[in-house]
Design a protein around this motif. Sequence first.
Motif, PDB file in Angstrom:
ATOM      1  N   LEU A   1       0.823  -1.204   0.000  1.00 18.30           N
ATOM      2  CA  LEU A   1       0.000   0.000   0.000  1.00 18.30           C
ATOM      3  C   LEU A   1       0.860   1.258   0.000  1.00 18.30           C
ATOM      4  O   LEU A   1       0.571   2.230  -0.713  1.00 18.30           O
ATOM      5  N   ALA A   2       1.947   1.246   0.797  1.00 15.45           N
ATOM      6  CA  ALA A   2       2.830   2.405   0.859  1.00 15.45           C
ATOM      7  C   ALA A   2       3.485   2.678  -0.494  1.00 15.45           C
ATOM      8  O   ALA A   2       3.587   3.830  -0.931  1.00 15.45           O
ATOM      9  N   GLU A   3       3.917   1.612  -1.185  1.00 17.13           N
ATOM     10  CA  GLU A   3       4.542   1.790  -2.494  1.00 17.13           C
ATOM     11  C   GLU A   3       3.522   2.292  -3.516  1.00 17.13           C
ATOM     12  O   GLU A   3       3.861   3.085  -4.396  1.00 17.13           O
ATOM     13  N   ALA A   4       2.281   1.834  -3.379  1.00 20.86           N
ATOM     14  CA  ALA A   4       1.237   2.324  -4.279  1.00 20.86           C
ATOM     15  C   ALA A   4       0.955   3.803  -4.049  1.00 20.86           C
ATOM     16  O   ALA A   4       0.554   4.528  -4.976  1.00 20.86           O
ATOM     17  N   ASN A   5       1.212   4.270  -2.822  1.00 17.36           N
ATOM     18  CA  ASN A   5       0.993   5.680  -2.492  1.00 17.36           C
ATOM     19  C   ASN A   5       2.239   6.543  -2.695  1.00 17.36           C
ATOM     20  O   ASN A   5       2.270   7.701  -2.279  1.00 17.36           O
ATOM     21  N   GLY A   6       3.289   5.972  -3.298  1.00 14.52           N
ATOM     22  CA  GLY A   6       4.441   6.788  -3.660  1.00 14.52           C
ATOM     23  C   GLY A   6       5.730   6.501  -2.932  1.00 14.52           C
ATOM     24  O   GLY A   6       6.745   7.160  -3.191  1.00 14.52           O
ATOM     25  N   LEU A   7       5.757   5.520  -2.020  1.00 10.84           N
ATOM     26  CA  LEU A   7       7.015   5.199  -1.333  1.00 10.84           C
ATOM     27  C   LEU A   7       8.022   4.609  -2.325  1.00 10.84           C
ATOM     28  O   LEU A   7       7.701   3.666  -3.061  1.00 10.84           O
ATOM     29  N   VAL A   8       9.228   5.182  -2.354  1.00 13.03           N
ATOM     30  CA  VAL A   8      10.312   4.674  -3.190  1.00 13.03           C
ATOM     31  C   VAL A   8      11.242   3.852  -2.301  1.00 13.03           C
ATOM     32  O   VAL A   8      11.830   4.384  -1.361  1.00 13.03           O
ATOM     33  N   PRO A   9      11.383   2.537  -2.525  1.00 16.69           N
ATOM     34  CA  PRO A   9      12.208   1.701  -1.658  1.00 16.69           C
ATOM     35  C   PRO A   9      13.664   2.151  -1.624  1.00 16.69           C
ATOM     36  O   PRO A   9      14.146   2.847  -2.527  1.00 16.69           O
ATOM     37  N   LEU A  10      14.349   1.723  -0.569  1.00 16.28           N
ATOM     38  CA  LEU A  10      15.741   2.133  -0.378  1.00 16.28           C
ATOM     39  C   LEU A  10      16.626   1.759  -1.568  1.00 16.28           C
ATOM     40  O   LEU A  10      17.434   2.565  -2.015  1.00 16.28           O
ATOM     41  N   ARG A  11      16.453   0.540  -2.072  1.00 15.39           N
ATOM     42  CA  ARG A  11      17.322   0.125  -3.174  1.00 15.39           C
ATOM     43  C   ARG A  11      17.085   0.972  -4.418  1.00 15.39           C
ATOM     44  O   ARG A  11      18.030   1.352  -5.118  1.00 15.39           O
ATOM     45  N   ALA A  12      15.834   1.318  -4.683  1.00 13.69           N
ATOM     46  CA  ALA A  12      15.535   2.171  -5.837  1.00 13.69           C
ATOM     47  C   ALA A  12      16.137   3.560  -5.647  1.00 13.69           C
ATOM     48  O   ALA A  12      16.647   4.168  -6.596  1.00 13.69           O
ATOM     49  N   ALA A  13      16.088   4.082  -4.404  1.00 12.16           N
ATOM     50  CA  ALA A  13      16.714   5.378  -4.137  1.00 12.16           C
ATOM     51  C   ALA A  13      18.220   5.297  -4.336  1.00 12.16           C
ATOM     52  O   ALA A  13      18.851   6.240  -4.836  1.00 12.16           O
ATOM     53  N   GLY A  14      18.803   4.153  -3.965  1.00  9.34           N
ATOM     54  CA  GLY A  14      20.236   3.967  -4.182  1.00  9.34           C
ATOM     55  C   GLY A  14      20.597   3.870  -5.646  1.00  9.34           C
ATOM     56  O   GLY A  14      21.608   4.415  -6.092  1.00  9.34           O
ATOM     57  N   TRP A  15      19.750   3.168  -6.437  1.00  7.57           N
ATOM     58  CA  TRP A  15      20.012   3.070  -7.877  1.00  7.57           C
ATOM     59  C   TRP A  15      20.081   4.446  -8.514  1.00  7.57           C
ATOM     60  O   TRP A  15      20.920   4.700  -9.385  1.00  7.57           O
ATOM     61  N   LEU A  16      19.213   5.341  -8.085  1.00  6.90           N
ATOM     62  CA  LEU A  16      19.205   6.674  -8.672  1.00  6.90           C
ATOM     63  C   LEU A  16      20.527   7.383  -8.414  1.00  6.90           C
ATOM     64  O   LEU A  16      21.084   8.025  -9.315  1.00  6.90           O
ATOM     65  N   LYS A  17      21.063   7.259  -7.194  1.00  7.84           N
ATOM     66  CA  LYS A  17      22.340   7.921  -6.898  1.00  7.84           C
ATOM     67  C   LYS A  17      23.502   7.249  -7.624  1.00  7.84           C
ATOM     68  O   LYS A  17      24.470   7.918  -8.003  1.00  7.84           O
ATOM     69  N   ALA A  18      23.407   5.951  -7.849  1.00 14.75           N
ATOM     70  CA  ALA A  18      24.430   5.289  -8.663  1.00 14.75           C
ATOM     71  C   ALA A  18      24.312   5.715 -10.114  1.00 14.75           C
ATOM     72  O   ALA A  18      25.315   5.932 -10.804  1.00 14.75           O
ATOM     73  N   TYR A  19      23.097   5.831 -10.608  1.00 17.39           N
ATOM     74  CA  TYR A  19      22.822   6.256 -11.983  1.00 17.39           C
ATOM     75  C   TYR A  19      23.386   7.647 -12.238  1.00 17.39           C
ATOM     76  O   TYR A  19      23.884   7.937 -13.332  1.00 17.39           O
ATOM     77  N   LEU A  20      23.342   8.511 -11.210  1.00 20.24           N
ATOM     78  CA  LEU A  20      23.845   9.881 -11.348  1.00 20.24           C
ATOM     79  C   LEU A  20      25.340   9.992 -11.069  1.00 20.24           C
ATOM     80  O   LEU A  20      25.894  11.086 -11.107  1.00 20.24           O
ATOM     81  N   GLY A  21      26.001   8.870 -10.741  1.00 22.84           N
ATOM     82  CA  GLY A  21      27.444   8.891 -10.516  1.00 22.84           C
ATOM     83  C   GLY A  21      27.858   9.335  -9.133  1.00 22.84           C
ATOM     84  O   GLY A  21      29.038   9.577  -8.899  1.00 22.84           O
ATOM     85  N   ILE A  22      26.898   9.435  -8.210  1.00 27.14           N
ATOM     86  CA  ILE A  22      27.240   9.863  -6.848  1.00 27.14           C
ATOM     87  C   ILE A  22      27.883   8.723  -6.084  1.00 27.14           C
ATOM     88  O   ILE A  22      28.855   8.913  -5.347  1.00 27.14           O
ATOM     89  N   THR A  23      27.352   7.510  -6.256  1.00 25.72           N
ATOM     90  CA  THR A  23      27.914   6.323  -5.624  1.00 25.72           C
ATOM     91  C   THR A  23      28.023   5.237  -6.681  1.00 25.72           C
ATOM     92  O   THR A  23      27.847   5.504  -7.878  1.00 25.72           O
ATOM     93  N   THR A  24      28.320   4.021  -6.260  1.00 21.41           N
ATOM     94  CA  THR A  24      28.474   2.917  -7.215  1.00 21.41           C
ATOM     95  C   THR A  24      27.397   1.863  -6.985  1.00 21.41           C
ATOM     96  O   THR A  24      26.783   1.789  -5.923  1.00 21.41           O
ATOM     97  N   VAL A  25      27.204   1.030  -7.988  1.00 19.72           N
ATOM     98  CA  VAL A  25      26.252  -0.069  -7.874  1.00 19.72           C
ATOM     99  C   VAL A  25      26.661  -1.004  -6.742  1.00 19.72           C
ATOM    100  O   VAL A  25      25.818  -1.513  -5.991  1.00 19.72           O
ATOM    101  N   ASP A  26      27.965  -1.251  -6.599  1.00 19.52           N
ATOM    102  CA  ASP A  26      28.451  -2.130  -5.536  1.00 19.52           C
ATOM    103  C   ASP A  26      28.023  -1.629  -4.163  1.00 19.52           C
ATOM    104  O   ASP A  26      27.648  -2.412  -3.286  1.00 19.52           O
ATOM    105  N   GLU A  27      28.090  -0.317  -3.949  1.00 18.43           N
ATOM    106  CA  GLU A  27      27.707   0.255  -2.667  1.00 18.43           C
ATOM    107  C   GLU A  27      26.221   0.061  -2.404  1.00 18.43           C
ATOM    108  O   GLU A  27      25.808  -0.264  -1.287  1.00 18.43           O
ATOM    109  N   VAL A  28      25.414   0.262  -3.416  1.00 19.05           N
ATOM    110  CA  VAL A  28      23.969   0.088  -3.245  1.00 19.05           C
ATOM    111  C   VAL A  28      23.655  -1.355  -2.884  1.00 19.05           C
ATOM    112  O   VAL A  28      22.849  -1.640  -1.983  1.00 19.05           O
ATOM    113  N   LEU A  29      24.293  -2.302  -3.556  1.00 17.27           N
ATOM    114  CA  LEU A  29      24.077  -3.714  -3.245  1.00 17.27           C
ATOM    115  C   LEU A  29      24.568  -4.056  -1.842  1.00 17.27           C
ATOM    116  O   LEU A  29      24.000  -4.924  -1.173  1.00 17.27           O
ATOM    117  N   ARG A  30      25.609  -3.392  -1.390  1.00 18.58           N
ATOM    118  CA  ARG A  30      26.197  -3.687  -0.077  1.00 18.58           C
ATOM    119  C   ARG A  30      25.278  -3.292   1.073  1.00 18.58           C
ATOM    120  O   ARG A  30      25.192  -4.003   2.073  1.00 18.58           O
TER     121      ARG A  30
END
Length: 518
Positions: free
Chosen positions: A484-513
């Motif tokens: 229900l929370a995701e349907a109402n707009g909650l973005v999970p932690l891993r998805a938030a991490g992917w965005l920062k990796a996508y923008l070059g702020i961190t790495t994919v390895d860090e998000v997985l860690r």
Amino acid sequence: MSQPSFESLREPSSRSVAELRAAVAGPLAQRLSPKYLAEHCLVPLEIDPAGELIIAAGAPLDPTVVDELCWAYGRRVRVVPAPAAELQSAILSVESAAGTTDAATADLRGSDLELLAQEDEALDDLRALASQAPVIKLVNVVILEALRSRASDIHLESTTDGLRVRYRIDGVLHDISRPPRQYQAAVISRIKIMANLNIAERRVAQDGRIRLRLSDRELDLRVSVTPSLHGESVVLRILDRSGTGGVRDLTEIGMTGRVLSSFEQLIGEPHGIVLVTGPTGSGKTTTLYAALRKINQPGVKIIAVEDPVEYQIDGVTQIPVNTKTGLTFASALRSILRHDPDVIMVGEMRDRETAEIAIQAALTGHLVFSTLHTNDAPSAITRMVDMGIEPYLVAATVRGIVAQRLVRVVCEQCAAADEPAAQDLAGVDVPKRTPPRFRRGAGCEACAQTGYRGRTGIYELLQMNDETRERVVAGAPLSEIRTLAEANGLVPLRAAGWLKAYLGITTVDEVLRVTHDR
């Protein structure tokens, strides 16, 4: 006879502690006294093919010292940087091997009864050894090197081979040095003395603090000593109290976009509970401090109950928990409700009693901030119910829940374009509006060859609405609340991490860690 400046050298000495000890015991170092080596924190290593003397130093050498070395060896001198803690450990090791170790650190032999009979005398000798200059200097160097390395914690672990010194830098532990085994008890005793702990007590855990001033910085070291299989181990948490210390703005800790605007709206509510969740070391307290900084105004009365008070905030009444005197989170909360606060911060909801008082405070018109140890935001609701809080009270008081993690930031000095492995990106819904900017640090002196420098937060925010409250009161399972929370707009932690990796702020390895896949 000149040499390149210490700062201009790009590659530090990569020699191990064993190699440095061999160099201290070698013929080149024997021309200098151990006191001279320790005083200037240097070790002559070798003579290179060009005839230059290679000197490993823990800090830039004074020109006078360089001239002395040139004169003593009759050669040009080239200085290479090396970890000061490792150099001091190597020098102390050779000193002790040569017979300069105090009798108190020699191996004790004999029966248990004989050891007990010698205990008082050994403690007196140990206290004297802990006050000797080499031990004091070694401890000081370990602390100073940690500050230079931006470490948050210093770990001194007793092993079969003696002490192992490790620093936690950007959330990851790094091996630093291994002081001589003969100095293990003396180093731990020195830290106990600095923290006003009982050096005679080695069977139970002890906690203390050390206050230091370094130039214009005021530092607090939280000290925890605990018995282990091979002796006592120590952890020192470094807190910088200078100025505003670690109190930063919400944008500085990595909160952006919709999460930032929604969280600012939450902390502006007149009453209710706002929770920050995550494992130990995920930056929950930093987020709460940033929230207090945002709403800290002359017309707002803010009281915080913490264990311990990590950073001092002007305009906020901060109360440290003291279980020895009976001042717990619950008892402090009861007291401060009579002090007419507008905002209350509870360092952690540890038990049902504390949670119940926090809920009563929210119901009577107070805004309450606190933390919980859960893996994600929706889990905080079920955690409060598991603590014995009625679901209708959770639904009535909780306004929003933030879950967070800390990821390391790619070092800007050595960042380069990166192409993550296909299996790591499988199933990732990355943005399509801009081309990806995946990056990875190659490793340089600025980041100590790690490829990362500093950390930032990734967040998921659950805002309570009428639909969610109805499901909580009805006792809906965690999976349903999360969906229900995701349907109402909650973005999970891993998805938030992917965005920062996508923008070059961190790495994919860090998000997985730091995140898990639901």
